[in-house]
Design a protein around this motif. Structure first.
Motif, short mmCIF file in Angstrom:
data_model
loop_
_atom_site.label_atom_id
_atom_site.label_comp_id
_atom_site.label_asym_id
_atom_site.label_seq_id
_atom_site.Cartn_x
_atom_site.Cartn_y
_atom_site.Cartn_z
N ASP A 54 -1.25 -6.58 -1.92
CA ASP A 54 -0.76 -5.12 -1.50
C ASP A 54 0.35 -4.67 -2.46
OD1 ASP A 54 -2.47 -5.76 0.48
OD2 ASP A 54 -0.96 -5.63 2.18
N GLY A 55 0.36 -3.43 -2.64
CA GLY A 55 1.30 -2.67 -3.37
C GLY A 55 1.72 -3.15 -4.72
N ALA A 56 0.45 -3.82 -5.38
CA ALA A 56 0.70 -4.38 -6.90
C ALA A 56 0.64 -3.47 -7.94
CB ALA A 56 -0.40 -5.35 -6.90
N LEU A 57 0.38 -2.27 -7.57
CA LEU A 57 0.21 -1.21 -8.61
C LEU A 57 0.93 0.03 -8.62
CD1 LEU A 57 -3.89 -1.21 -8.76
CD2 LEU A 57 -2.32 -2.55 -10.18
N ASP A 58 1.27 0.84 -9.65
CA ASP A 58 1.79 1.98 -9.67
C ASP A 58 0.88 3.11 -9.77
OD1 ASP A 58 4.75 1.11 -10.02
OD2 ASP A 58 3.62 0.09 -11.70
N ALA A 59 -0.40 2.87 -10.05
CA ALA A 59 -1.39 4.07 -10.13
C ALA A 59 -2.80 3.25 -10.27
CB ALA A 59 -1.14 4.84 -11.24
N VAL A 60 -3.59 4.18 -9.83
CA VAL A 60 -5.04 4.01 -9.97
C VAL A 60 -5.77 5.23 -10.75
CG1 VAL A 60 -7.39 3.83 -8.69
CG2 VAL A 60 -5.59 2.24 -7.86
N PHE A 61 -6.67 5.28 -11.95
CA PHE A 61 -7.42 5.87 -12.24
C PHE A 61 -8.87 5.78 -11.95
CE2 PHE A 61 -9.74 7.61 -16.11
CZ PHE A 61 -9.38 8.92 -16.29
N LEU A 98 -7.89 1.28 -2.19
CA LEU A 98 -7.33 1.52 -3.65
C LEU A 98 -5.76 1.74 -3.02
CD1 LEU A 98 -9.66 4.00 -5.38
CD2 LEU A 98 -9.08 1.46 -5.73
N ALA A 99 -5.63 2.45 -1.77
CA ALA A 99 -4.37 2.80 -1.37
C ALA A 99 -3.56 1.50 -1.17
CB ALA A 99 -4.14 3.58 0.01
N ARG A 100 -4.34 0.56 -0.55
CA ARG A 100 -3.49 -0.86 -0.19
C ARG A 100 -3.03 -1.34 -1.47
NH1 ARG A 100 -4.49 -6.10 -1.04
NH2 ARG A 100 -6.62 -5.73 -1.88
N VAL A 101 -3.57 -1.50 -2.52
CA VAL A 101 -3.12 -1.95 -3.91
C VAL A 101 -2.27 -1.36 -4.60
CG1 VAL A 101 -4.97 -3.60 -3.90
CG2 VAL A 101 -4.96 -1.35 -5.17
N VAL A 102 -1.78 -0.05 -4.15
CA VAL A 102 -0.65 0.98 -4.84
C VAL A 102 0.50 0.89 -4.01
CG1 VAL A 102 -0.34 3.07 -5.56
CG2 VAL A 102 -2.56 2.16 -5.98
N ARG A 103 1.58 0.97 -4.49
CA ARG A 103 3.04 0.80 -3.78
C ARG A 103 3.10 2.65 -3.39
NH1 ARG A 103 6.04 4.47 -6.78
NH2 ARG A 103 5.91 4.58 -9.03
N PRO A 104 3.80 2.58 -2.16
CA PRO A 104 4.04 3.82 -1.73
C PRO A 104 4.59 4.67 -2.89
CG PRO A 104 4.73 2.30 -0.08
CD PRO A 104 4.34 1.43 -1.43
N GLY A 105 4.32 5.94 -2.90
CA GLY A 105 4.79 6.87 -3.98
C GLY A 105 3.98 6.79 -5.22
N GLY A 106 3.08 5.60 -5.25
CA GLY A 106 2.32 5.73 -6.54
C GLY A 106 1.15 6.56 -6.56
N ARG A 107 0.37 6.79 -7.66
CA ARG A 107 -0.58 7.97 -7.86
C ARG A 107 -2.05 7.38 -8.00
NH1 ARG A 107 2.10 13.17 -10.29
NH2 ARG A 107 4.15 13.25 -9.06
N LEU A 108 -2.85 8.57 -7.50
CA LEU A 108 -4.29 8.25 -7.96
C LEU A 108 -4.72 9.36 -8.57
CD1 LEU A 108 -7.04 6.91 -7.32
CD2 LEU A 108 -7.04 8.69 -5.07
N VAL A 135 -8.48 15.47 -9.60
CA VAL A 135 -7.56 15.54 -8.41
C VAL A 135 -6.45 14.45 -8.58
CG1 VAL A 135 -7.73 14.95 -5.83
CG2 VAL A 135 -9.71 16.16 -6.95
N LEU A 136 -5.32 14.93 -8.47
CA LEU A 136 -4.40 13.86 -8.19
C LEU A 136 -3.61 13.81 -6.80
CD1 LEU A 136 -2.19 15.22 -11.40
CD2 LEU A 136 -3.54 13.27 -11.35
N ALA A 137 -3.56 12.65 -6.52
CA ALA A 137 -2.94 12.26 -5.10
C ALA A 137 -1.74 11.20 -5.16
CB ALA A 137 -3.90 11.68 -4.30
N VAL A 138 -0.90 11.25 -4.23
CA VAL A 138 0.20 10.23 -4.09
C VAL A 138 0.13 9.39 -2.86
CG1 VAL A 138 1.58 11.79 -2.76
CG2 VAL A 138 2.69 9.96 -4.06
N ARG A 139 0.25 8.00 -2.96
CA ARG A 139 0.05 7.07 -2.01
C ARG A 139 1.34 7.61 -0.89
NH1 ARG A 139 0.72 3.42 1.46
NH2 ARG A 139 0.33 1.21 1.18
N GLN A 140 0.88 7.79 0.33
CA GLN A 140 1.73 8.51 1.32
C GLN A 140 2.65 7.76 1.60
OE1 GLN A 140 -0.22 11.34 3.92
NE2 GLN A 140 -1.79 9.76 3.93
N ASP A 141 2.73 6.37 2.41
CA ASP A 141 3.85 5.53 2.75
C ASP A 141 3.32 4.18 3.04
OD1 ASP A 141 2.27 5.42 5.38
OD2 ASP A 141 3.38 7.17 6.01
N ASP A 142 4.13 3.24 3.71
CA ASP A 142 3.73 2.03 3.97
C ASP A 142 2.47 1.68 4.92
OD1 ASP A 142 5.59 0.66 2.20
OD2 ASP A 142 6.96 0.82 3.60
N THR A 143 2.18 2.52 5.50
CA THR A 143 1.03 2.67 6.54
C THR A 143 -0.39 3.33 6.01
OG1 THR A 143 2.63 2.71 8.41
CG2 THR A 143 0.37 2.97 8.85
#
Length: 204
Positions: A105-112, A130-140, A193-201
């Motif tokens: 969980d939260g291992a990544l800063d971004a996903v392409f 994909l959201a699970r493995v990205v930290r909050p505030g990380g991007r897609l 499309v660019l998106a940001v990981r919303q929060d811890d949930t």
């Protein structure tokens, strides 16, 4: 239409050997899309459904030698082509389904993800993974080097209202999967499309 893993492999496997030669001029478009992620030196990024790894060199440049670049794909023939092209030097290649990533969980800063969304078996669940493995505030980044109209024309099809890549569809899909859409571009020469990981949930 989304695809199950077997159909994805059946589609891409026979096409792998000639894949790069079909799209020889896409490099700058990939680099521009990667730039949209705003990666920093030392970041960790996943290329989900990396195919022959065309985004990996640009991702490596963005995160520098201390960063982590992972290319994940389900089709072994595509990963073989990535190695043949030397792109395994830009990142670690793993054969896996993006629906079940071997990452904490939260291992990544971004996903392409290039050309990814239309091949997801369960788009909402897979985007949550994909959201699970990205930290909050990380991007897609969800990317294609040509827009929806041009892509439909290439395949002799018309755009339909149920196209997941259409803004009225992809925005709520992302928001229900742990992401907030930041921008949407659908032009002849790119879809991004660019998106940001919303929060811890992450919604379950």
């Amino acid at each position: 239409m989304s695809d199950d893993p077997t159909r994805v492999q059946e589609f891409f496997g026979p096409r792998a050997a000639g894949w790069d030669s079909r799209f020889p001029d896409d490099g700058p478009a990939y680099a521009a899309a990667v730039a949209g992620l705003g990666l920093c030196s030392g970041d960790a990024v996943l290329d989900a459904g990396c195919g022959t790894g065309r985004a990996l060199p640009a991702l490596r440049t963005a995160v520098g030698p201390t960063g982590t670049v992972i290319g994940a794909d389900l089709t072994p023939e595509m990963l073989d082509e990535a190695v043949r092209a030397g792109r395994d030097e830009a990142g670690e290649l793993i054969r896996t389904d993006v629906a079940r990533l071997p990452l904490r969980d939260g291992a990544l800063d971004a996903v392409f993800g290039a050309g990814l969304i239309s091949h997801l078996a369960n788009p909402a669940a897979d985007l949550r993974e994909l959201a699970r493995v990205v930290r909050p505030g990380g991007r897609l980044a969800l990317f294609h080097p040509i827009g929806r109209v041009a892509l439909a024309a290439r395949h002799g099809r018309q755009i339909t209202d149920d196209d997941l890549r259409a803004e009225p569809n992809v925005r709520p899909l992302l928001s229900g999967s742990g992401w907030r859409m930041l921008s949407y571009v659908d032009e002849d020469d790119r879809y991004l499309v660019l998106a940001v990981r919303q929060d811890d949930t992450v919604p379950s």
